[in-house]
Scaffold this motif. Structure first.
Motif, mmCIF file in Angstrom:
data_model
loop_
_atom_site.group_PDB
_atom_site.id
_atom_site.type_symbol
_atom_site.label_atom_id
_atom_site.label_comp_id
_atom_site.label_asym_id
_atom_site.label_seq_id
_atom_site.Cartn_x
_atom_site.Cartn_y
_atom_site.Cartn_z
ATOM 1 N N LYS A 245 0.960 -1.224 0.146
ATOM 2 C CA LYS A 245 -0.104 -0.057 -0.144
ATOM 3 C C LYS A 245 0.899 1.270 -0.015
ATOM 4 C CE LYS A 245 -2.440 0.753 3.698
ATOM 5 N NZ LYS A 245 -3.361 0.650 4.943
ATOM 6 N N LYS A 280 -4.852 8.007 -1.690
ATOM 7 C CA LYS A 280 -5.401 7.455 -0.780
ATOM 8 C C LYS A 280 -7.062 7.294 -1.590
ATOM 9 C CE LYS A 280 -5.296 7.914 3.519
ATOM 10 N NZ LYS A 280 -5.040 8.695 4.806
ATOM 11 N N GLU A 283 -7.452 5.231 -4.362
ATOM 12 C CA GLU A 283 -7.733 3.967 -4.111
ATOM 13 C C GLU A 283 -8.901 3.112 -3.719
ATOM 14 O OE1 GLU A 283 -4.557 2.634 -1.278
ATOM 15 O OE2 GLU A 283 -3.037 2.474 -2.883
ATOM 16 N N GLU A 288 -9.586 -4.337 -4.202
ATOM 17 C CA GLU A 288 -8.398 -5.043 -3.584
ATOM 18 C C GLU A 288 -7.689 -5.734 -4.487
ATOM 19 O OE1 GLU A 288 -5.686 -4.733 -0.863
ATOM 20 O OE2 GLU A 288 -7.533 -3.581 -0.761
ATOM 21 N N LYS A 291 -5.858 -3.713 -6.859
ATOM 22 C CA LYS A 291 -4.518 -3.204 -6.309
ATOM 23 C C LYS A 291 -3.261 -4.052 -6.174
ATOM 24 C CE LYS A 291 -7.607 -0.636 -3.078
ATOM 25 N NZ LYS A 291 -7.780 -0.440 -1.513
#
Length: 293
Positions: A245, A280, A283, A288, A291
């Motif tokens: 992240k 942020k 995202e 997920e 990502k």
């Protein structure tokens, strides 16, 4: 998916190719256990990376690379007259049978074609499997059985490899201690210890005692890992997700800074923070799995 016969044929083909390369390829011919070891570590980490990304194609590829190393070490063992791939498989199977008395009876170790026995019922030869209530009891039994095995672990913590990364090692140490009853009675009790260790770390940092601060930092991290374990969270996976992240967000900041014709060193902290928050926000609308790829 493939049939059992196709799987066995594929494994036989794998061993045939490895044998040919060992005999005819100059690189494969010169390899030893010691020379292969660094590559094995690298391939294992590459598999772990693919697993974290949940990239099915990469997982398949990296599993093949790890399998190559397993078979290669077995081939070297065979050349030295110590063991071969059949010994590796049979020892692993016998260990699995012995450690699963709720599925197999230990008397089935070494059986050419072991069949699972009914839970807690007598088989034709009168042996009986062990009843278990849940997964936790299976894990507790597993640790206790390991210490009873011939050539097995002599102490509770002797099965924790010294070469494990420190974070994973701490988790395994705590988990093994748990299986013999050395644990908090209530998981909530761990937070008092976490706060105590944090206070001690902060006190030593204020004194600027590096040696004592390092010791207290270790104690604090150990207590946080312990808390994660008690709440059934894997700290290594959690930290790796945070690593990825941070990398995504930092790359976003760097990319958008370069688009403005500036270097990160030429950008104010306020501008970096603004881009970080922007990363942020962007995202939150990305699934997920996407990502991680």
């Amino acid at each position: 998916m493939h049939t059992r016969e196709e799987k066995l044929a594929a494994f036989g083909r794998y061993l045939d190719v490895l044998d040919t390369l060992r005999e005819k390829c100059p690189w494969d011919r010169k390899q030893t256990n010691e020379s292969l070891r660094p590559n094995t570590i690298e391939e294992t980490f590459e598999l772990c990376d693919a697993l974290m990304k949940d990239d099915k194609d990469e997982i398949c590829k990296e599993l093949g690379d790890v399998l190559l190393h397993v078979c290669f070490y077995a081939r070297i063992g065979e050349e030295q007259g110590d063991f071969d791939i059949a010994d590796v498989c049979n020892r692993s199977v016998d260990k699995l049978i012995f450690r699963h008395p709720h599925v197999y009876h230990p008397s089935q170790v070494g059986a050419p074609d072991p069949k699972p026995l009914p839970y807690g019922e007598d088989s034709e030869d009168g042996v009986q499997t062990t009843k278990v209530k849940d997964v936790e009891q299976v894990l507790d039994n597993w640790e206790q059985i390991k210490q009873k095995e011939k050539g097995g672990n002599k102490t509770v913590l002797s099965g924790v490899p010294n070469a494990l990364p420190s974070l994973i090692k701490a988790y395994r140490i705590q988990d093994k201690a748990r299986h013999v009853g050395f644990d908090w009675e209530q998981k909530e009790d761990v937070w008092k210890k976490v706060r105590e260790e944090l206070d001690e770390l902060e006190a030593e940092l204020k004194r600027e005692d590096k040696e004592r601060s390092t010791e207290e930092l270790g104690d604090f991290l150990f207590s946080v890992i312990n808390a994660a374990r008690l709440y059934k969270l894997n700290p290594d996976n959690a930290l790796e997700h945070t690593n990825q992240k941070f990398i995504r967000r930092f790359n976003y900041v760097e990319e958008h800074t370069l688009k403005q014709g500036k270097l990160l060193t030429e950008t104010s902290l306020e501008e970096k923070d603004r881009l970080w928050e922007e990363a942020k926000t962007s995202e939150r609308n990305v699934p997920e799995k996407k990502k991680n790829k």
